[in-house]
Scaffold this active site. Structure first.
Site, short mmCIF file in Angstrom:
data_model
loop_
_atom_site.label_atom_id
_atom_site.label_comp_id
_atom_site.label_asym_id
_atom_site.label_seq_id
_atom_site.Cartn_x
_atom_site.Cartn_y
_atom_site.Cartn_z
N ASP A 111 0.82 -1.21 0.00
CA ASP A 111 0.00 0.00 0.00
C ASP A 111 0.85 1.26 0.00
O ASP A 111 2.02 1.20 0.32
CB ASP A 111 -0.76 0.03 1.32
CG ASP A 111 -2.23 -0.21 1.13
OD1 ASP A 111 -2.96 0.09 2.07
OD2 ASP A 111 -2.63 -0.68 0.05
N LYS A 170 -2.72 3.75 -3.13
CA LYS A 170 -3.57 4.84 -3.58
C LYS A 170 -3.11 6.11 -2.88
O LYS A 170 -2.62 6.08 -1.77
CB LYS A 170 -5.02 4.55 -3.25
CG LYS A 170 -5.20 3.78 -1.97
CD LYS A 170 -6.54 3.09 -1.89
CE LYS A 170 -6.54 2.15 -0.69
NZ LYS A 170 -7.71 1.36 -0.55
N MET A 214 -7.58 10.67 8.13
CA MET A 214 -8.05 11.16 6.83
C MET A 214 -8.81 12.48 6.98
O MET A 214 -9.77 12.70 6.26
CB MET A 214 -8.95 10.11 6.15
CG MET A 214 -8.30 8.75 6.02
SD MET A 214 -9.43 7.49 5.41
CE MET A 214 -10.41 7.15 6.86
#
Ligand code: SAH
Length: 504
Positions: free
Chosen positions: A36, A58, A173
């Site tokens: 990741d 990502k 986030m």
């Protein structure tokens, strides 16, 4: 074909040592590694070099691979009978979509195990010196997604309960939603003055910490250009950083160091420097190759080892190459006979230990001149000395001993060659101008460094050149480079200390 299995491994927040022992074991066993964006690439050093590596990372808003495709990919690899290490930043079940991957594995009948990881929610604040709970300050904490669309009518986050009911709030986030988060918390009674902090790339050598308040947070994100990935911590515990900070105030924190050594030797220096907070990039400029005379001189010496009064070792590589050849020739340590052994310094002496041998003599000053002085009382006319060493070496030791009347056989135990693959990386780093310090641990590291980037002397000059001793420093001067630090104890520890002292 073995039986396939998928390990969903929490890769931790970045510092490779925060991977669990179980995670490391699964990684070592893997045939396929699926990595990741947030799983630190340094973890790959634990993997089997033959394992297939697939990056599915990502970036925020820019998915490299869709979640469904990732789930399908790991299920397929498992079905092929492969051992799959699915590395996920932090903990796989803390906003890691680990559950979705498991549902697909179950559907496909692929066995799986979950290896929990150290979540950034706790570790990033910890590396900023912010404990998520603390007696009398915070008795509870919550980890909350900051990713929720602020325009969503029905929030699934219970803002009214969180604002007043939990002491420390940790948003993942949440950088770009900081304004909406703060507005919700303030609306339900949390004071705008509540201390808050963003910890970006927590636990990594380039960690950034921005202290703010709930009321000011959104403005700070804009003004200071704060970017993900960061955790947003809200609560009085943030104030504790003042006293408890320990990581980002280390002497070499924020410094990027290029460690130039032979591949096998770089790790100890790197470990030392990293423990002082530095970010190390190992650029091996030297690799050890077979002697250019195809062992002729070394074999000749080995055959008559018993005749020598002294054997001298001037580098760890010399020790290793000598003994490797000794064993390959069918001998063992007994072949050293009655010869006494002298080493140039303690590291060389230590390198002898695994072979069941230790030095009879160490000089006070760890360089050729020092060794020469230490040997002077021992050498008589006719004393027989064997000196296995690098192809290119200073002649001062052999010449000095001969001047004392000794009979010296010099043998080439190895030669050093430039590492081609390092050339490109070094040139990139110098072009970026992102290097603060370059460590130089022998004159050949200097020569090879310059040979690898001959037109970048100006860029090299801008870095602090940290030399292990005066000989290495002189090699710098040959190219008009000024050494920034010269260690007076010519060892890795001495060099590390000298760098730390210079940076204080
Ligand atoms: N499973 C991960 C979280 C994945 S969600 C964990 O347990 O840590 C992605 C978010 O995690 C990022 O947007 C950021 O908020 C946070 N994050 C992950 N690694 C981080 C790090 N090293 N420093 C700060 N935040 C990090």
């Amino acid at each position: 074909m073995g039986k396939g299995i998928v390990y969903l491994i929490g890769a931790g927040p970045g510092d490779p040592e925060l991977l669990t022992l179980k995670g490391k074991r699964c990684l070592e066993a893997a045939d396929v590694i699926v990595g990741d964006y947030l799983a630190d690439h340094r973890l790959l050093s634990f993997a089997n070099p033959k394992a297939e590596y697939i990056y599915v990372g990502k970036m925020c808003g820019n998915h490299a691979m869709k979640q469904e495709d990732i789930s399908r990919l790991i299920a397929e690899k498992g079905k092929e009978g492969k051992v799959v290490a699915r590395l996920k930043g932090g903990d796989p079940f803390v906003f890691g979509r680990g559950g979705e991957e498991i549902l697909e594995l179950k559907k496909e009948g692929v066995p799986y195990e979950v290896v929990p990881g150290v979540t950034s929610a706790i570790a990033a604040p910890a590396y900023a010196g912010i404990p998520v709970t603390h007696r009398k300050v915070a008795a509870s904490f919550a980890v909350i997604t900051g990713h929720e669309d602020p325009t969503k009518k029905e929030s699934s986050i219970h803002w009214e309960k969180l604002a007043g009911g939990v002491d420390t709030l940790i948003f993942l986030m949440g950088v770009h939603q900081a304004g909406a988060i703060a507005a919700n918390l303030i609306r339900y009674g949390r004071s705008a003055d509540t201390p808050a902090a963003f910890v970006r790339w927590g636990t990594r050598p380039y960690q950034e910490v921005y202290e703010t308040t709930l009321g000011r947070a959104a403005e700070d994100v804009k003004e200071k250009h704060i970017q993900p990935p960061a955790v947003f911590v809200v609560g009085d515990v943030v104030k504790l950083r003042e006293d408890m900070r320990w990581f980002d105030n280390k002497p070499l924190f924020g410094k990027r160091v290029v460690v130039t050594r032979s591949r096998s030797q770089a790790s100890r220096l790197t470990k030392h420097l990293e423990s002082l907070g530095a970010e190390c990039i190992e650029i091996p400029v030297i690799s050890i190759a077979e002697p250019s005379d195809h062992f002729a001189s070394l074999d000749a010496g080995i055959r008559k080892l018993g005749e020598y009064d002294w054997i001298l070792f001037t580098s760890q590589n010399g020790v290793d190459c000598f003994f490797r050849r000794l064993y390959a020739d069918g001998f063992d340590a007994r072949a050293l006979g009655h010869a006494k052994i002298a080493c140039i310094g303690p590291a060389t002496d230590l390198a002898l230990r695994p072979y069941g041998v230790h030095a009879d003599l160490l000089p006070e000053e760890y360089k050729a001149e020092g060794l020469l002085a230490a040997l002077e009382p021992e050498v008589r006319p006719g004393t027989k000395i064997f000196l296995p060493r690098a192809k290119v070496a200073r002649e001062i030791l052999a010449d000095g001993l001969r001047a004392m009347g000794a009979n010296v056989d010099v043998a080439e135990a190895y030669c050093t060659v430039c590492e081609e693959e390092s050339r490109q990386r070094l040139n990139e780093l110098l072009d970026e101008g992102s290097v603060d310090i370059i460590t130089l641990t022998s004159s050949s590291t200097v020569h090879n460094l310059v040979a690898m980037a001959p037109d970048k002397l100006d860029a090299i000059r801008k870095c602090m050149l940290a030399c292990i001793g005066p000989i290495t420093a002189d090699a710098c001067r040959e190219y008009g480079l000024t050494p920034g630090v010269v260690s007076d104890v010519y060892t890795i520890d001495g060099l590390t200390e000298a760098i730390a002292a210079a940076e204080q």
